[in-house]
Scaffold this active site. Sequence first.
Site, PDB file in Angstrom:
ATOM      1  N   SER A   1      -9.413   1.273   3.413  1.00 15.38           N
ATOM      2  CA  SER A   1      -8.602   2.100   2.536  1.00 15.38           C
ATOM      3  C   SER A   1      -7.595   1.307   1.695  1.00 15.38           C
ATOM      4  O   SER A   1      -7.035   1.835   0.739  1.00 15.38           O
ATOM      5  CB  SER A   1      -7.860   3.159   3.362  1.00 15.38           C
ATOM      6  OG  SER A   1      -6.984   2.559   4.307  1.00 15.38           O
TER       7      SER A   1
ATOM      8  N   LYS B   1       0.844  -1.197   0.000  1.00 15.00           N
ATOM      9  CA  LYS B   1       0.000   0.000   0.000  1.00 15.00           C
ATOM     10  C   LYS B   1       0.879   1.246   0.000  1.00 15.00           C
ATOM     11  O   LYS B   1       1.957   1.262   0.619  1.00 15.00           O
ATOM     12  CB  LYS B   1      -0.886  -0.060   1.253  1.00 15.00           C
ATOM     13  CG  LYS B   1      -1.976   0.985   1.372  1.00 15.00           C
ATOM     14  CD  LYS B   1      -2.780   0.686   2.636  1.00 15.00           C
ATOM     15  CE  LYS B   1      -3.885   1.683   2.884  1.00 15.00           C
ATOM     16  NZ  LYS B   1      -4.650   1.336   4.118  1.00 15.00           N
TER      17      LYS B   1
ATOM     18  N   SER C   1      -9.782  -1.157   7.299  1.00 10.72           N
ATOM     19  CA  SER C   1      -9.084  -0.925   6.029  1.00 10.72           C
ATOM     20  C   SER C   1      -8.372  -2.131   5.431  1.00 10.72           C
ATOM     21  O   SER C   1      -7.909  -2.067   4.294  1.00 10.72           O
ATOM     22  CB  SER C   1      -8.092   0.228   6.180  1.00 10.72           C
ATOM     23  OG  SER C   1      -8.787   1.446   6.285  1.00 10.72           O
TER      24      SER C   1
END
Length: 555
Positions: A197, A115, A221
């Site tokens: 996320s 990420k 997330s």
Amino acid sequence: MGAKLLTLFWAWLALGQSLYISRPVVSASITTPLPDLYEASVIELQAGFTSGQFTSVDLIKAYFARIEEVNLQGPVLRAVIETNPSALQEAAVLDFERLTYGPRSALHGIPVLVKDNIATVAFEGMNTTAGSYSLLNSVVPDDAGVVKRLREAGAIILGKANLSEWAHFRGNIASGWSGRGGQCTNAYYPNADPCGSSAGSGVSASIGLTAVALGTETDGSITCPANQNNVVGIKPTVGLTSRAGVIPISEHQDTVGPLTRSVTDAAIVLSIIAGPDPNDNFTLAQPMPVPDYIMALSNTSLVGKRIGVPRAVFLNDSLTGNDPYVNQIFEQALETLQILGATIVDPADLPSAYEIYESDNETVVLDVDFKVQLNAWFDSLVANPSGVASLEDLIMFDDNNPTLEEPAGYTDQSILIESQATTGFNASYYQSLAFDKELGATNGIDAALKMYALDALVLPAPGYTTVPAAIAGYPIITVPLGFYPENVTIGSAGPETVYPAPGVPIGLSFLGTAWSEYSLISFAYAYEQKTQTRLQRKAYAAAIPTTQLADVIGQ
């Protein structure tokens, strides 16, 4: 790259690329089919390396080609912000090392997509921006702690995954959107919400754009992208994996974990990234030694276990907003758990359930922590060409660069503004922090586990499932549960995205107390092996890349 690896790389070059000129031919290369990269496991990929069927260089080339097919072309999934320009060179070094010394670990030569809030050294050629142009070309002081562990294990950072900007702590903006990455979408229905996320990590793992991926979770997330993308996600106990070098929201809730296509792969990754890091004090409190989570994988792990169902709030559609179909397939999962030998304790409610639903303590804590920790992040940078040096600067940067950061439908900065208005660690902050622990742990998860003598809790992943574990700092593992039916009412999730939608995945979450990952992994594995839900449906046709290893070997 370490001095040893650089030396090996130049030695390899001096041999005139003999590794590829005289690739070893083994019987397995002829008799064993190449793994399908849509579903390929770490174990299958390692077997291919060992047999000489293909190399890490081949694998990187194949994943790069698969990303190229669907990321900014075709369905335009926008799952990957950037790829690693050094990956092929690093793969060649690790291929040579494998031949010379053998593999370092189960992740030797395996590509990992991380990420874009997880730091990688700038000289490797990638940014670390949390999706924001305010951090483009900034220079971090070092790799993140989890990235160091991956590199030491011989893994290769394939690239940076798109995410909800600032890990969905900017404002009321659709999941999966960032200024740099644009709107990431789900591969199971055109323009479906990928959730966030860690949106790009979930989408990339779901269709084989990478071997495995890393995400982060503050509240939902990792769990939610796993839920909506038909993959496995482990949200570890806060402090099991290092957050050093991860763009923060809150040290009290942030955690780093894997998003993969199987529980086995998730266990392999977690075994490598878990452990103490002197740069993250929270990790120094974890029990030692770090378990080998592979040892938890057992088809019979649920026999004799007591699994609780906390119905109050979490299975109430009028509170969660879940489509009724979610609870329907959850009831089927409970039957499966019983078939696997578990005793289902139902209900096993959290005493604090309604207080959790009504509480705003989490918001108080996160708002304060984010301002303090993000300002510290800006201070830690070696360089930041944008000139942004604080949360206050960031808000102004976004407003001054609307084309980059505030396109139509993605303008809101309400969370940033709310956080900027905080005044630091005051009495209300500490009171909220204490209440969070009481609601999530003492009178929440731990109370239910003790009251009903439970080994774990189980819930459908959508809704408020992640909140108690978030405020307690406790673990969740999520596995595929099912898919929305063709006749589900399609809802709007943002300017460009929809949810729910036909065929979009739904996940099942196992929750426990601190450091209970070993048990949760074992339960999730038994359920996964019994149901094989992931294999029941593929992504929509245009979102499935066609490039396979056979297309790149020898090229």
